[in-house]
Design a protein around this motif. Structure first.
Motif, PDB file in Angstrom:
ATOM      1  N   GLU A 204      42.437  51.721  39.510  1.00 47.80           N
ATOM      2  CA  GLU A 204      42.496  50.258  39.462  1.00 47.80           C
ATOM      3  C   GLU A 204      43.063  49.635  40.740  1.00 47.80           C
ATOM      4  OE1 GLU A 204      44.478  49.513  35.743  1.00 47.80           O
ATOM      5  OE2 GLU A 204      42.577  49.392  34.663  1.00 47.80           O
ATOM      6  N   PRO A 205      44.130  50.195  41.348  1.00 50.38           N
ATOM      7  CA  PRO A 205      44.620  49.600  42.599  1.00 50.38           C
ATOM      8  C   PRO A 205      43.572  49.611  43.728  1.00 50.38           C
ATOM      9  CG  PRO A 205      46.290  51.053  41.670  1.00 50.38           C
ATOM     10  CD  PRO A 205      45.029  51.256  40.871  1.00 50.38           C
ATOM     11  N   VAL A 206      42.719  50.622  43.767  1.00 49.43           N
ATOM     12  CA  VAL A 206      41.658  50.674  44.774  1.00 49.43           C
ATOM     13  C   VAL A 206      40.657  49.549  44.521  1.00 49.43           C
ATOM     14  CG1 VAL A 206      39.783  52.076  45.746  1.00 49.43           C
ATOM     15  CG2 VAL A 206      41.955  53.154  45.091  1.00 49.43           C
ATOM     16  N   PHE A 207      40.331  49.317  43.264  1.00 47.72           N
ATOM     17  CA  PHE A 207      39.418  48.231  42.925  1.00 47.72           C
ATOM     18  C   PHE A 207      40.046  46.887  43.291  1.00 47.72           C
ATOM     19  CE2 PHE A 207      35.772  49.586  40.099  1.00 47.72           C
ATOM     20  CZ  PHE A 207      35.812  50.910  40.495  1.00 47.72           C
ATOM     21  N   ILE A 208      41.305  46.700  42.981  1.00 49.62           N
ATOM     22  CA  ILE A 208      41.980  45.440  43.301  1.00 49.62           C
ATOM     23  C   ILE A 208      42.007  45.221  44.809  1.00 49.62           C
ATOM     24  CG2 ILE A 208      44.219  44.246  43.246  1.00 49.62           C
ATOM     25  CD1 ILE A 208      44.595  45.597  40.432  1.00 49.62           C
ATOM     26  N   GLU A 209      42.308  46.268  45.561  1.00 56.05           N
ATOM     27  CA  GLU A 209      42.334  46.195  47.028  1.00 56.05           C
ATOM     28  C   GLU A 209      40.982  45.747  47.586  1.00 56.05           C
ATOM     29  OE1 GLU A 209      42.328  49.656  50.320  1.00 56.05           O
ATOM     30  OE2 GLU A 209      44.059  49.670  48.981  1.00 56.05           O
ATOM     31  N   ASN A 210      39.912  46.123  46.913  1.00 55.20           N
ATOM     32  CA  ASN A 210      38.558  45.772  47.336  1.00 55.20           C
ATOM     33  C   ASN A 210      38.033  44.514  46.646  1.00 55.20           C
ATOM     34  OD1 ASN A 210      37.371  47.939  49.218  1.00 55.20           O
ATOM     35  ND2 ASN A 210      38.524  49.099  47.706  1.00 55.20           N
ATOM     36  N   HIS A 211      38.902  43.794  45.984  1.00 56.00           N
ATOM     37  CA  HIS A 211      38.550  42.545  45.282  1.00 56.00           C
ATOM     38  C   HIS A 211      37.505  42.767  44.196  1.00 56.00           C
ATOM     39  CE1 HIS A 211      40.881  40.474  48.315  1.00 56.00           C
ATOM     40  NE2 HIS A 211      40.236  41.174  49.219  1.00 56.00           N
ATOM     41  N   ILE A 212      37.577  43.906  43.541  1.00 53.67           N
ATOM     42  CA  ILE A 212      36.693  44.210  42.419  1.00 53.67           C
ATOM     43  C   ILE A 212      37.541  44.007  41.170  1.00 53.67           C
ATOM     44  CG2 ILE A 212      35.202  45.951  41.359  1.00 53.67           C
ATOM     45  CD1 ILE A 212      35.188  47.364  44.116  1.00 53.67           C
ATOM     46  N   THR A 213      37.607  42.761  40.722  1.00 52.62           N
ATOM     47  CA  THR A 213      38.532  42.432  39.643  1.00 52.62           C
ATOM     48  C   THR A 213      37.873  41.763  38.443  1.00 52.62           C
ATOM     49  OG1 THR A 213      39.102  40.381  40.799  1.00 52.62           O
ATOM     50  CG2 THR A 213      40.532  42.271  41.169  1.00 52.62           C
ATOM     51  N   SER A 214      36.696  41.189  38.621  1.00 55.57           N
ATOM     52  CA  SER A 214      36.044  40.578  37.456  1.00 55.57           C
ATOM     53  C   SER A 214      35.349  41.677  36.660  1.00 55.57           C
ATOM     54  CB  SER A 214      35.023  39.522  37.894  1.00 55.57           C
ATOM     55  OG  SER A 214      33.899  40.145  38.497  1.00 55.57           O
ATOM     56  N   SER A 215      35.140  41.442  35.393  1.00 54.10           N
ATOM     57  CA  SER A 215      34.506  42.469  34.553  1.00 54.10           C
ATOM     58  C   SER A 215      33.110  42.818  35.074  1.00 54.10           C
ATOM     59  CB  SER A 215      34.465  42.034  33.090  1.00 54.10           C
ATOM     60  OG  SER A 215      33.705  40.859  32.949  1.00 54.10           O
ATOM     61  N   ARG A 216      32.390  41.827  35.574  1.00 57.37           N
ATOM     62  CA  ARG A 216      31.044  42.084  36.110  1.00 57.37           C
ATOM     63  C   ARG A 216      31.106  43.007  37.314  1.00 57.37           C
ATOM     64  NH1 ARG A 216      25.948  38.531  37.513  1.00 57.37           N
ATOM     65  NH2 ARG A 216      25.155  39.752  39.225  1.00 57.37           N
TER      66      ARG A 216
END
Length: 104
Positions: free
Chosen positions: A59-71
């Motif tokens: 999850e932190p890698v996704f957040i770092e890459n601005h991948i935060t919406s469910s889509r």
């Protein structure tokens, strides 16, 4: 009323500044289905030596890459899964990064 307006403008300013690094490709369903996201898979492959990631790892890698919406999360996971970059165990929220992307 002035306080609420100031707060709203502050939130907009912070949001706009945070979107400077926003990459729309993670929202692109065609991109995900066609190529997956190898650069993201390589990033995930560097998180743990065994390349098996719990949600608290990926999850932190996704957040770092601005991948935060469910889509965007769904598109990234499905795209990498369909293109052999990861195996996603949805019921456990565990990602296994495949050997080609695992940076041991």
């Amino acid at each position: 009323m002035k306080k609420a307006s100031f707060l709203a403008l502050s939130v907009l300013a912070v949001s706009a500044a945070g979107c400077a690094d926003f990459d729309p490709k993670y929202s692109d369903l065609k991109e995900g289905a066609t190529n997956g996201f190898p650069e993201l898979a390589f990033q995930l492959g560097r998180v743990r030596e065994d390349c098996v990631l719990q949600a608290s790892d990926w999850e932190p890698v996704f957040i770092e890459n601005h991948i935060t919406s469910s889509r965007r999360v769904t598109n990234a996971l499905n795209g990498m899964n369909q293109n052999g970059q990861i195996i996603y165990f949805q019921d456990k929220r565990v990602i296994a990064v495949t050997a080609a992307y695992c940076q041991k």
